[in-house]
Design a protein around this motif. Sequence first.
Motif, PDB file in Angstrom:
ATOM      1  N   THR A  24       0.858  -1.111  -0.095  1.00  0.00           N
ATOM      2  CA  THR A  24      -0.151  -0.149   0.141  1.00  0.00           C
ATOM      3  C   THR A  24       0.885   1.188  -0.001  1.00  0.00           C
ATOM      4  O   THR A  24       0.646   2.403  -0.532  1.00  0.00           O
ATOM      5  CB  THR A  24      -0.959  -0.052   1.210  1.00  0.00           C
ATOM      6  N   ARG A  25       1.953   1.114   0.663  1.00  0.00           N
ATOM      7  CA  ARG A  25       2.845   2.388   0.799  1.00  0.00           C
ATOM      8  C   ARG A  25       3.491   2.675  -0.606  1.00  0.00           C
ATOM      9  O   ARG A  25       3.747   3.841  -0.890  1.00  0.00           O
ATOM     10  CB  ARG A  25       3.937   2.191   1.938  1.00  0.00           C
ATOM     11  N   LEU A  38      -3.199   3.281   4.998  1.00  0.00           N
ATOM     12  CA  LEU A  38      -3.885   4.392   4.568  1.00  0.00           C
ATOM     13  C   LEU A  38      -4.211   5.226   5.567  1.00  0.00           C
ATOM     14  O   LEU A  38      -4.632   6.496   5.557  1.00  0.00           O
ATOM     15  CB  LEU A  38      -5.183   3.894   3.820  1.00  0.00           C
ATOM     16  N   GLU A  68      -3.935   7.769  -5.323  1.00  0.00           N
ATOM     17  CA  GLU A  68      -4.503   8.470  -4.279  1.00  0.00           C
ATOM     18  C   GLU A  68      -5.934   7.578  -3.870  1.00  0.00           C
ATOM     19  O   GLU A  68      -6.471   7.796  -2.905  1.00  0.00           O
ATOM     20  CB  GLU A  68      -4.905  10.035  -4.827  1.00  0.00           C
ATOM     21  N   ARG A  69      -6.367   6.917  -4.868  1.00  0.00           N
ATOM     22  CA  ARG A  69      -7.618   6.161  -4.903  1.00  0.00           C
ATOM     23  C   ARG A  69      -7.367   4.951  -5.117  1.00  0.00           C
ATOM     24  O   ARG A  69      -7.515   4.181  -6.064  1.00  0.00           O
ATOM     25  CB  ARG A  69      -8.727   6.503  -5.821  1.00  0.00           C
ATOM     26  N   ASP A  98      -6.375   7.637   7.878  1.00  0.00           N
ATOM     27  CA  ASP A  98      -7.586   8.385   7.683  1.00  0.00           C
ATOM     28  C   ASP A  98      -8.122   8.331   6.139  1.00  0.00           C
ATOM     29  O   ASP A  98      -9.356   8.889   5.906  1.00  0.00           O
ATOM     30  CB  ASP A  98      -7.436   9.787   8.182  1.00  0.00           C
ATOM     31  N   ARG A  99      -7.379   8.032   5.299  1.00  0.00           N
ATOM     32  CA  ARG A  99      -7.529   7.945   3.829  1.00  0.00           C
ATOM     33  C   ARG A  99      -8.244   6.744   3.413  1.00  0.00           C
ATOM     34  O   ARG A  99      -8.840   6.506   2.233  1.00  0.00           O
ATOM     35  CB  ARG A  99      -6.413   8.205   3.026  1.00  0.00           C
ATOM     36  N   PHE A 100      -8.475   5.860   4.418  1.00  0.00           N
ATOM     37  CA  PHE A 100      -9.398   4.656   4.274  1.00  0.00           C
ATOM     38  C   PHE A 100     -10.687   4.700   3.776  1.00  0.00           C
ATOM     39  O   PHE A 100     -11.371   5.684   4.314  1.00  0.00           O
ATOM     40  CB  PHE A 100      -9.027   3.539   5.563  1.00  0.00           C
ATOM     41  N   ASP A 101     -11.226   3.934   2.521  1.00  0.00           N
ATOM     42  CA  ASP A 101     -12.572   4.323   2.216  1.00  0.00           C
ATOM     43  C   ASP A 101     -13.002   2.951   2.114  1.00  0.00           C
ATOM     44  O   ASP A 101     -12.641   2.186   0.943  1.00  0.00           O
ATOM     45  CB  ASP A 101     -12.495   5.156   0.879  1.00  0.00           C
ATOM     46  N   ARG A 119     -16.522   2.740  -8.213  1.00  0.00           N
ATOM     47  CA  ARG A 119     -15.693   3.592  -8.040  1.00  0.00           C
ATOM     48  C   ARG A 119     -14.929   3.799  -9.322  1.00  0.00           C
ATOM     49  O   ARG A 119     -13.662   3.450  -9.493  1.00  0.00           O
ATOM     50  CB  ARG A 119     -14.795   3.447  -6.705  1.00  0.00           C
ATOM     51  N   ARG A 178      -5.498  -1.059   5.718  1.00  0.00           N
ATOM     52  CA  ARG A 178      -6.384  -0.438   6.293  1.00  0.00           C
ATOM     53  C   ARG A 178      -5.221   0.678   7.014  1.00  0.00           C
ATOM     54  O   ARG A 178      -5.530   1.772   7.417  1.00  0.00           O
ATOM     55  CB  ARG A 178      -7.463  -0.891   7.033  1.00  0.00           C
ATOM     56  N   VAL A 212       1.134   4.318  -2.905  1.00  0.00           N
ATOM     57  CA  VAL A 212       0.806   5.918  -2.404  1.00  0.00           C
ATOM     58  C   VAL A 212       2.314   6.544  -2.736  1.00  0.00           C
ATOM     59  O   VAL A 212       2.081   7.781  -3.331  1.00  0.00           O
ATOM     60  CB  VAL A 212       0.737   5.962  -0.965  1.00  0.00           C
TER      61      VAL A 212
END
Length: 341
Positions: free
Chosen positions: A185-186, A219, A194-195, A221-224, A249, A216, A189
């Motif tokens: 995930t890193r 990410l 971004e998504r 606070d950016r977790f959606d 999405r 999770r 990023v």
Amino acid sequence: MRAMDTTGVPRRRPTIRDVAAAAGVSRGTVSRVINGGHWVSPEALAAVQEAIRTTGYKTNQHARSLVTGRANSVAFLLTEPQHLLFEDPNFSILLRGAATELAARGMPLLLMVAGSPAEQEQMLGYVGAGHVDGVLLISSHAGSPVLRELVSQDIPTIACGIPLGFESQVGYVAADDLGGARTMTRHLVERGRERIAMITGPMDTPGGRLRLEGYRQELGDRFDESLVVHGDYTRASGTVAMTELLERRPDLDAVFAANDLMAAGAMVVLADAGRSVPGDVAVGGFDDAGVAVTVNPHLTTMRQPFERISAEMVRLLLEVVEGKSSAAVTLPASLVVREST
């Protein structure tokens, strides 16, 4: 057919006496080496092993079993439908590694596939009758009745992956699923995505839960939640999940699939939708299975050290068979960057 010497006379099968003479030790020392090497000096052990090699001595496993009370074999148990043994490349890699490790110790490996309740009942009857010394359990699920029964029968067992619900009772060897997911995930990023969506594994497996948790955590606070869809580790589930993600999405610009097969399925859907990889959508996987370099572009993924996992599983299981306490080993997964990100 018995081997012949140069005169055409049947060659006599080497005995413990022959090995002892070649090694310059007693027959008792040879016997101790054959039965585990306890109370034997390193020098004597090396001499006996070399004598066994040069004389061509083969252990009489039936006689040895009568003396030790052990089957001198181990089960490789896959609690999944039979077709997954051939469809999921991870299973065959683990099988090969375990067989190699046990062959070096003169022990055969029994492959057992028990996906249905009937197959599991037959397997438990066979294992419970003492036909194997222990079980290498592959693909454990939370609430598994098989694992519960192995524990209740006190059958030495080592799991591949954390045995959910039995962590304090069953030893295991696992890749660092949570840390590996954070790393992937890193990486996405840092590639400017971004998504970032995720296709998870089954939530009743340790990889399914921990890879989602790593994603999770990384990410924050950016977790959606709308960017998460669940799969079952098959290629087909990757195509279904990717289709759902694009409908839900369409603005996503990356996807992390919890294994390479699902990532491969996702890449087919992206291509059909006219989305370029990695131009429009970056794709990352987990495992570094063979499929990672057969897809186009080649897949960025987290490499699991499968050969070492097999070796550690065998080592821990044989320690439990010898009466030692169960242990757990977690091995790091490493990022392999290719063209998909």
